[in-house]
Structures are given as structure tokens and as C-alpha cells.
Write an enzyme that holds these catalytic residues in place. Sequence first.
Site, PDB file in Angstrom:
ATOM      1  N   HIS A 111       0.859  -1.185   0.000  1.00 57.02           N
ATOM      2  CA  HIS A 111       0.000   0.000   0.000  1.00 57.02           C
ATOM      3  C   HIS A 111       0.892   1.231   0.000  1.00 57.02           C
ATOM      4  CE1 HIS A 111      -3.074   2.838   1.820  1.00 57.02           C
ATOM      5  NE2 HIS A 111      -3.646   2.392   0.712  1.00 57.02           N
ATOM      6  N   ARG A 154      32.132  11.723   8.234  1.00 58.38           N
ATOM      7  CA  ARG A 154      31.717  10.383   8.648  1.00 58.38           C
ATOM      8  C   ARG A 154      30.754  10.453   9.832  1.00 58.38           C
ATOM      9  NH1 ARG A 154      37.296   9.780   7.334  1.00 58.38           N
ATOM     10  NH2 ARG A 154      37.895  10.097   9.510  1.00 58.38           N
ATOM     11  N   CYS A 164      12.386   0.326  15.976  1.00 55.49           N
ATOM     12  CA  CYS A 164      12.941  -0.864  15.329  1.00 55.49           C
ATOM     13  C   CYS A 164      14.055  -0.453  14.372  1.00 55.49           C
ATOM     14  CB  CYS A 164      11.846  -1.623  14.590  1.00 55.49           C
ATOM     15  SG  CYS A 164      10.590  -2.328  15.677  1.00 55.49           S
ATOM     16  N   ARG A 195      17.228  -2.956  14.812  1.00 52.76           N
ATOM     17  CA  ARG A 195      17.492  -3.900  15.891  1.00 52.76           C
ATOM     18  C   ARG A 195      16.592  -5.118  15.754  1.00 52.76           C
ATOM     19  NH1 ARG A 195      13.328  -4.127  19.402  1.00 52.76           N
ATOM     20  NH2 ARG A 195      11.819  -2.422  19.270  1.00 52.76           N
ATOM     21  N   SER A 196      15.401  -4.911  15.170  1.00 50.54           N
ATOM     22  CA  SER A 196      14.373  -5.941  15.064  1.00 50.54           C
ATOM     23  C   SER A 196      13.645  -5.745  13.751  1.00 50.54           C
ATOM     24  CB  SER A 196      13.400  -5.820  16.243  1.00 50.54           C
ATOM     25  OG  SER A 196      12.300  -6.700  16.109  1.00 50.54           O
ATOM     26  N   ASP A 198      10.653  -7.283  11.352  1.00 48.23           N
ATOM     27  CA  ASP A 198       9.510  -8.125  10.990  1.00 48.23           C
ATOM     28  C   ASP A 198       9.544  -8.241   9.468  1.00 48.23           C
ATOM     29  OD1 ASP A 198       7.031  -9.103  10.236  1.00 48.23           O
ATOM     30  OD2 ASP A 198       5.862  -7.613  11.338  1.00 48.23           O
ATOM     31  N   HIS A 206      13.510 -11.647  11.572  1.00 50.12           N
ATOM     32  CA  HIS A 206      12.618 -12.764  11.883  1.00 50.12           C
ATOM     33  C   HIS A 206      11.345 -12.786  11.052  1.00 50.12           C
ATOM     34  CE1 HIS A 206      11.754  -9.382  14.657  1.00 50.12           C
ATOM     35  NE2 HIS A 206      10.490  -9.638  14.327  1.00 50.12           N
ATOM     36  N   TYR A 254       7.452 -14.047  11.932  1.00 55.63           N
ATOM     37  CA  TYR A 254       6.536 -14.555  12.947  1.00 55.63           C
ATOM     38  C   TYR A 254       5.975 -15.897  12.487  1.00 55.63           C
ATOM     39  CZ  TYR A 254       6.740 -10.212  15.558  1.00 55.63           C
ATOM     40  OH  TYR A 254       7.180  -9.151  16.314  1.00 55.63           O
ATOM     41  N   ALA A 290       1.662  -8.552  14.693  1.00 56.05           N
ATOM     42  CA  ALA A 290       1.977  -8.978  16.063  1.00 56.05           C
ATOM     43  C   ALA A 290       2.135  -7.736  16.930  1.00 56.05           C
ATOM     44  CB  ALA A 290       3.245  -9.820  16.087  1.00 56.05           C
TER      45      ALA A 290
END
Length: 260
Positions: free
Chosen positions: A51, A122, A142, A162-163, A165, A203, A205, A259
Site C-alpha cells: 500500500h 563520517r 525498530c 534492531r528488530s 519483521d 525474523h 513470525y 503482532a
Amino acid sequence: MRPYLDLLRDILDHGCPKGDRTGTGTLSVFGRMMRFDLSRGLPLVTTKKLHLPSIIHELLWFVSGSTNVRDLQRHGVTIWDEWADDNGELGPVYGRQWRNWNGAIDQLAGLVEQLRRNPGSRRLLVSAWNPSDLDAMALPPCHYAFQCHVADGRLSLMFQMRSADVFLGLPFNIAGYALLTHMLAQQTGYEPGELIWCGGDVHLYLNHLEQARLQLTREPYPPPTLKLARKPGSLFDYRYEDFVVEDYQAHPHIKAAVAV
């Protein structure tokens, strides 16, 4: 978007079962990277329909400094609703950190200034990971930082997560940062270079596995192209209609639960 499909396959083949905050469970790998040459097109996933209005409005929302979902809802975007309080607030999330770090620092304005004055630096960094504010955030960032690099007249951007989905969130993140790279390049007089993604806990889910397998059965289409309809006066003056995405051909949308 072959790199994205390769990442899906990597997680399905090598991911380790792992619990998570939501209680859903994941297959997880750690430490992955993807690279996209923006001169070859806009890195939009084509093996399922995305979308695009939500992606554009979310980015403009971040850039504006807003942290209230009502500013998204007026454009028909509801992707942040699950985390908002009764007043629509999310706390000091991305927009606050990018534009008003600790109530004093506009990181985005500073980045644009440095890209113009000292493009070889830098230190062309923007961070959303503010430990003093984490407890007040509805969801800690995230995608927590990004860095720019200028070489041979091209501006590249690398963002860290860091995470990730991978089925639902990551395609939005890749597209959003690609748009931001185009904006920054236009504002500072460069051509868009590479977009580089680095992921920590990467990851799927457990309730997205079948959807990921379905995606892998689909042949990707060529990437679409992005044209910016005008050059606004500043990074903060872009509007939805400034983003013209052409030739976006995609397979049908694949439904999956978020989630929370």
C-alpha cells in the site's frame, strides 16, 4: 527485490525458533544485510502488493516530527493505531527523535546542513534510539539509526534495525528509506546512490510462515521507478503528490496479522 526473497528463504531454511514480546513466536536469524542500487529502480516488493500511500504518508509523518496517529488517520493510514493511546499519542517515537531530540536538536535539519557543507563527513548520522525516552515510547524504534555517505556525486544511505519483521514491516521500511534517500539527494544536489539495510534480530513470525512460502512461489516483476514532481524549498516541504511512482506491477496482496 531478489535480495528480499533470498532473505525470506534464509529465515525459513536457517531460522531458529525464538519467543518474543508479543507471544506469537518467531523464526529468527541474526545479522543480515541487503543492498539496493537506486539507479536501477525503487526497491518495492513486487511479489505482493504494497500500500504505497501508507509508505509515503508514514515517511512524511516521521519527517514532520509528529508522534500522533491522528495525523496519519486523516490520510486513511492506520498502521500505527494498535500502539496509540486514547488521544492518538505514541510518545517520543521517531518523529520526536529526528526533529526534536531532548527538546533541543533537529537532527534532520542538521543532517541536511552537513550534507551541503561537509559531505565527506563520517558523522552524517541520525538516531532514534534515545535511552532517556525509551520507557515513554509506545514502541521503541525498530529502525533506530541511519547514516549517509557521499561519493562520486551520489548520496547513499544505510539504515540499521534492531528488530525486523520481515514479512510485514521490512518491505515498508525499505521503501520508506529509499524515498528518504531520494529526498535527501534532491535537496543537497546529488544523485541517489545505494540503499543499504542492516538487520539485527531478523525474523518471521510463526503466523507468517505460510504467507512467506507463498511469496516465494511468485516471480518478481521489474522494479518501478520514482520521479519527484518538484523540488520543494526544504526537506520538510514535500507533499504526497510529489512522489510519482511509475510502472509498479505486483502480485496480489497477502493478508497477515500484525503482532502487537
